[in-house]
Design a protein around this motif. Structure first.
Motif, PDB file in Angstrom:
ATOM      1  N   SER A 126      -0.222  -1.512  -7.477  1.00  0.00           N
ATOM      2  CA  SER A 126       0.648  -2.678  -7.537  1.00  0.00           C
ATOM      3  C   SER A 126       1.599  -2.586  -8.725  1.00  0.00           C
ATOM      4  N   LYS A 155       3.841  -8.267  -3.130  1.00  0.00           N
ATOM      5  CA  LYS A 155       2.849  -7.447  -3.817  1.00  0.00           C
ATOM      6  C   LYS A 155       1.696  -8.300  -4.346  1.00  0.00           C
ATOM      7  N   ASP A 159      -2.219  -7.820  -3.430  1.00  0.00           N
ATOM      8  CA  ASP A 159      -3.263  -7.733  -4.461  1.00  0.00           C
ATOM      9  C   ASP A 159      -4.422  -8.668  -4.133  1.00  0.00           C
ATOM     10  N   ARG A 177      -1.834  -2.100 -11.815  1.00  0.00           N
ATOM     11  CA  ARG A 177      -0.519  -2.749 -11.948  1.00  0.00           C
ATOM     12  C   ARG A 177       0.259  -2.025 -13.029  1.00  0.00           C
TER      13      ARG A 177
END
Length: 323
Positions: A126, A155, A159, A177
């Motif tokens: 991510s 996104k 997640d 991330r």
């Protein structure tokens, strides 16, 4: 071990595949890789040319939204590393439909199918953009998500889906991330290759707004090494930030690129800012450093110079992609 890499013909996914097969990741030593990519405008099989004949590599042209393709791809797979995504913020503002389809529905298809196939581990890649803009400090993995663009919202949704599959179904999901990536093979719609290729062509540089938007820059090699560490030694159900530690405003970035080329500010045009342009991102990387021993290795000055050299030497690659 058998590894499925989605979005494997894109910028970051292809780097991960090339490095994995070169033996750079001890956590994934001797893994067999199945590269899956839809080959949209951002996917390019030339990015995988150097591993095309590798005995431990297979390429599959397909869409993560297609259930039958995903089911086929997941047969015998131990680890999924999920890069596939629509990722350009400007495109998400113009038309968000593809972002919802690929980033949310495609991720759901992968998660559901991975659960059914008995996949051991699933790494979901991510972005720091899910945290939204922060005026100071850095975003920790436990901070609330506050996305502003349709891209970031898609996104953040993926997640949450990935983590929900861990909590509800017990699927071993690990989320990374990252901050802004740069390096070779990046599509020239993104700011570093866009400005580099414009300078190589003698074109003017379009700088959004006042240029004071701040980003943390992470070399793609450092990013992919962090992903491999999370895949090998990370904890199920956890999120790991990966940041480069070089925070620059877009004005600062532009000046550095101008310096590499010996150009001055006279080639820069101020253009209207994009809608909901986040002012600043910065991630706290203490978790991945303390738990896994990761730290960035590529100094920004060296990484930027090597990136410029790559684009200078590979004009045929990027000229085919620019409008």
């Amino acid at each position: 071990m058998r590894v499925l890499v989605t979005g494997a013909a894109g910028f970051i996914g292809s780097h991960f595949v090339r490095q994995l097969l070169s033996g750079s990741y001890p956590e994934l030593a001797d893994a067999h890789v199945l590269s899956l990519d839809k080959l949209t405008y951002a996917g390019n099989t030339e990015n995988l040319a150097e591993v095309a004949g590798h005995p431990r590599h297979t390429f599959l042209h397909g869409d993560i939204c297609d259930r039958s393709t995903v089911t086929q791809a997941l047969r015998g797979i131990d680890l999924v590393v999920h890069f596939a995504a629509e990722s350009h913020v400007d495109r998400s503002i113009t038309d968000s439909a593809a972002f919802i389809t690929t980033n949310v529905l495609g991720t759901h298809t992968l998660l559901r199918s991975a659960l059914e196939a008995g996949v051991s581990r699933f790494v979901h890649v991510s972005t720091d953009e899910v945290y939204g803009s922060i005026p100071e400090g850095s975003s920790a993995e436990t901070d609330p998500l506050d996305p502003n663009s349709p891209y970031a919202a898609s996104k953040a949704s993926s997640d949450l889906l990935a983590l929900a599959f861990h909590r509800t179904h017990g699927l071993d999901v690990r989320v990374t991330r990252c901050s802004n990536n740069y390096g070779p093979h990046q599509h020239p719609e993104k700011v570093v290759p866009l400005f580099v290729t414009h300078l190589l062509e003698g074109l003017r540089l379009p700088l959004y707004g006042d240029g004071l938007h701040r980003r943390d820059w992470l070399h793609v090699d450092d990013h992919c090494r962090g992903i491999a560490m999370v895949a090998g030694r990370g904890r199920a159900g956890e999120v790991y930030n990966i940041g480069g530690g070089t925070e620059l405003s877009n004005v600062d970035l532009t000046r550095r690129l101008l310096g590499v080329f010996g150009s001055d500010w006279s080639v820069v045009d101020r253009v209207p800012d994009r809608a909901a342009h986040d002012r600043r991102y910065c991630v706290d990387t203490r978790k991945i450093t303390e738990e896994l021993g990761w730290a960035p290795r590529v100094a920004f000055e060296r990484g930027l110079a090597e990136t410029v050299d790559w684009y200078r030497d590979n004009g045929t690659w990027w000229k085919a992609l620019k409008p």
